[in-house]
Write a protein that holds these residues in place. Structure first.
Motif, PDB file in Angstrom:
ATOM      1  N   VAL A 193       0.830  -1.202   0.000  1.00  0.00           N
ATOM      2  CA  VAL A 193       0.000   0.000   0.000  1.00  0.00           C
ATOM      3  C   VAL A 193       0.868   1.257   0.000  1.00  0.00           C
ATOM      4  CG1 VAL A 193      -1.658   1.357   1.348  1.00  0.00           C
ATOM      5  CG2 VAL A 193      -1.997  -1.096   1.062  1.00  0.00           C
ATOM      6  N   ASN A 203      -2.678   9.840   6.031  1.00  0.00           N
ATOM      7  CA  ASN A 203      -3.679   8.810   6.289  1.00  0.00           C
ATOM      8  C   ASN A 203      -4.970   9.073   5.525  1.00  0.00           C
ATOM      9  OD1 ASN A 203      -2.018   7.375   8.017  1.00  0.00           O
ATOM     10  ND2 ASN A 203      -2.740   8.434   9.851  1.00  0.00           N
ATOM     11  N   LEU A 239      -5.167   5.003   0.082  1.00  0.00           N
ATOM     12  CA  LEU A 239      -6.281   4.159  -0.343  1.00  0.00           C
ATOM     13  C   LEU A 239      -7.543   4.924  -0.762  1.00  0.00           C
ATOM     14  CD1 LEU A 239      -6.069   1.195   2.181  1.00  0.00           C
ATOM     15  CD2 LEU A 239      -5.468   1.159  -0.238  1.00  0.00           C
ATOM     16  N   LEU A 261      -7.019  -3.316  -1.057  1.00  0.00           N
ATOM     17  CA  LEU A 261      -8.182  -2.819  -0.331  1.00  0.00           C
ATOM     18  C   LEU A 261      -8.631  -3.819   0.732  1.00  0.00           C
ATOM     19  CD1 LEU A 261     -10.139  -1.328  -3.360  1.00  0.00           C
ATOM     20  CD2 LEU A 261      -9.160  -0.025  -1.464  1.00  0.00           C
ATOM     21  N   ALA A 299      -6.154  -3.811   3.613  1.00  0.00           N
ATOM     22  CA  ALA A 299      -6.332  -2.619   4.445  1.00  0.00           C
ATOM     23  C   ALA A 299      -7.544  -2.778   5.357  1.00  0.00           C
ATOM     24  CB  ALA A 299      -6.495  -1.388   3.567  1.00  0.00           C
ATOM     25  N   LEU A 300      -8.596  -3.376   4.838  1.00  0.00           N
ATOM     26  CA  LEU A 300      -9.799  -3.577   5.643  1.00  0.00           C
ATOM     27  C   LEU A 300      -9.514  -4.508   6.817  1.00  0.00           C
ATOM     28  CD1 LEU A 300     -12.819  -2.996   5.931  1.00  0.00           C
ATOM     29  CD2 LEU A 300     -13.265  -4.965   4.461  1.00  0.00           C
ATOM     30  N   ASP A 317      -6.575  -2.466   9.175  1.00  0.00           N
ATOM     31  CA  ASP A 317      -7.001  -1.214   9.795  1.00  0.00           C
ATOM     32  C   ASP A 317      -8.456  -0.955   9.436  1.00  0.00           C
ATOM     33  OD1 ASP A 317      -7.151   1.197  11.045  1.00  0.00           O
ATOM     34  OD2 ASP A 317      -5.631   2.210   9.817  1.00  0.00           O
ATOM     35  N   SER A 324     -10.026   2.856   9.990  1.00  0.00           N
ATOM     36  CA  SER A 324      -9.660   3.896   9.019  1.00  0.00           C
ATOM     37  C   SER A 324     -10.250   3.595   7.641  1.00  0.00           C
ATOM     38  CB  SER A 324      -8.135   4.006   8.917  1.00  0.00           C
ATOM     39  OG  SER A 324      -7.581   4.432  10.142  1.00  0.00           O
ATOM     40  N   THR A 325     -10.224   2.312   7.260  1.00  0.00           N
ATOM     41  CA  THR A 325     -10.750   1.951   5.945  1.00  0.00           C
ATOM     42  C   THR A 325     -12.255   2.200   5.873  1.00  0.00           C
ATOM     43  OG1 THR A 325      -9.048   0.236   5.782  1.00  0.00           O
ATOM     44  CG2 THR A 325     -10.889   0.112   4.240  1.00  0.00           C
ATOM     45  N   GLY A 331     -12.951   5.848   5.542  1.00  0.00           N
ATOM     46  CA  GLY A 331     -12.805   6.298   4.162  1.00  0.00           C
ATOM     47  C   GLY A 331     -14.026   5.958   3.319  1.00  0.00           C
TER      48      GLY A 331
END
Length: 442
Positions: free
Chosen positions: A205, A356, A360, A407, A410-411, A414, A417-418, A421
């Motif tokens: 990422v 941050n 993504l 993606l 990331a999910l 974190d 945060s994902t 977004g």
């Protein structure tokens, strides 16, 4: 002042091949190559892992550039990805891209890069945090003014800064190979294993953050001369040039430093330069960061406002943002909007918060844009395509698959945060329906 449209050709096609490539290269090579290598080394712990991730990043970016080149020659209009998503998927996804770019991505990009630029001023003159923010805001305003005044002025700044930064980066790497001590670096005992597999997803990422910029040229496609010929060449050649520079520079870091030292270094370029030049090395590295971030900031100021211009042109934002200056022939209101948001983010948020906010944020829309290659071949089979994706369908599939992997990773890593977004993107849905019903204010 009469309202114009992105498709009317009112924005003059004044950008040539060299400037087009410089926009891509200069927008991509910013601060990432000076910060991310340490994160990648820490995540993988081996030369093989570092090589794997930076090479994978290059291939993913190239697959994206190869794919978007087909769409850009079909629709060489201001707005780029916004236009591609609109034509393939309709106004709602396109609006959500513009919404996210307006509220999060563009201000975060401008703010983060400007803050890095200002922080490295401190290598030459003492500055406090308040002064850093003033300097960061001032450089945003300065470059906005240059691009407000003339697209050619912005292109000239981009050409000069890109040539200077690429030459300096390549020169620093070659000096490392010529005068560095290989016995002190990672190549003295090479570990070609992939290293820590658990860290690969997150590290990929941040690697892709450094490669982000490969699509920026499409935003200004409406101002490129001979777009059917120039855009594919600039997208492909520019992305390859960035990949070559990144691989060369990372090799130079590892040539003079072991992987553990690269991983532990917050300022890897400065530490590598210090090993080569002694105490003056940190100043050399700071000057290089200043040059690199200045060019990346100018590239973002050139390209990003064109998305807002196209959004307003479609009636999905205030119509005044689609105005073109009668004398300078620039989308001056869109440039002012971008500058104001960038200055606001500089004033209110830290670099970490800005970074941050950006990471993504673009990738769901990159997936939609590249997927549009398949959809538009079915939807518009007779549309003229002077360039078709090399390696179709494998190339866009590789890009889409890698993006979904990042993606998903990331999910898992974190989720808060994902999901935040995703919530920001989703918040644009009711705004779109309200705007579509009531129309943009003049």
């Amino acid at each position: 002042m009469t309202r114009v449209t992105a498709r009317d050709g009112v924005l003059p096609r004044s950008i040539g091949a060299w400037s087009a490539a410089a926009i891509l290269v200069g927008s991509t090579i910013g601060s990432g190559i000076f910060r991310v290598p340490s994160e990648v080394a820490a995540a993988t712990g081996s030369v093989g892992g570092v090589a794997l991730l930076w090479t994978a990043g290059a291939l993913i970016a190239l697959c994206g550039a190869l794919s978007l080149a087909e769409l850009a020659v079909m629709m060489p209009r201001s707005g780029g990805i916004y236009v591609f998503i609109r034509e393939a998927w309709g106004p709602l996804p396109a609006f959500l891209f513009g919404w996210t770019r307006l509220l999060v991505i563009q201000p975060a990009v401008l703010g983060a890069i400007a803050l890095i630029f200002a922080s490295y001023i401190g290598a030459f003159v003492p500055v406090g945090e308040g002064t850093e923010r003033i300097i960061a805001a001032a450089v945003v305003v300065l470059l906005a003014a240059a691009n407000y005044r003339s697209t050619n002025w912005g292109a000239a700044v981009q050409n000069a800064s890109t040539v200077a930064k690429v030459t300096t980066l390549a020169g620093l790497a070659l000096v490392a190979f010529a005068f560095g001590d290989p016995e002190m670096g990672a190549f003295a005992a090479v570990d070609w294993s992939a290293g820590n597999a658990a860290g690969i997803g997150g590290a990929l990422v941040v690697v892709m953050w450094t490669y982000d910029g490969w699509a920026d040229l499409t935003y200004i496609a409406g101002e490129v001369r001979d777009p059917q010929r120039v855009i594919p060449r600039a997208l492909i050649a520019g992305t390859l040039a960035v990949a070559a520079i990144y691989l060369l520079v990372n090799s130079a870091y590892l040539y003079v430093m072991p992987v553990s030292d690269v991983a532990a270094s917050d300022l890897v370029a400065a530490d590598a330069a210090t090993r080569l030049f002694g105490s003056v090395g940190s100043s050399v590295a700071a000057a290089l960061v200043l040059l690199s971030t200045f060019g990346a900031l100018n590239g973002s100021m050139m390209t990003g406002p064109r998305i807002f211009f196209a959004l307003a042109d479609d009636g999905l934002f205030f119509s005044s943002v689609a105005r073109v200056h009668p004398r300078f022939e620039t989308p001056f209101v869109a440039i002012v909007v971008a500058a104001v948001l960038g200055v606001a983010f500089v004033s209110l948020r830290t670099f970490e918060q800005l970074a941050n906010a950006f990471v993504l944020g673009m990738w769901p829309f990159y997936v939609l844009a590249v997927w549009a290659v398949f959809r538009l071949r079915r939807k518009l089979p007779e549309a003229p395509r002077s360039y078709r994706v090399y390696g179709y369908p494998a190339v866009p599939i590789v890009f889409i698959g890698a993006s979904i992997f990042m993606l998903g990773d990331a999910l898992i890593r974190d989720p808060l945060s994902t999901l935040l977004g995703i919530a920001v993107i989703g918040a644009g849905i009711p705004v779109h329906f309200y705007w579509s019903r009531h129309g943009a204010a003049a």
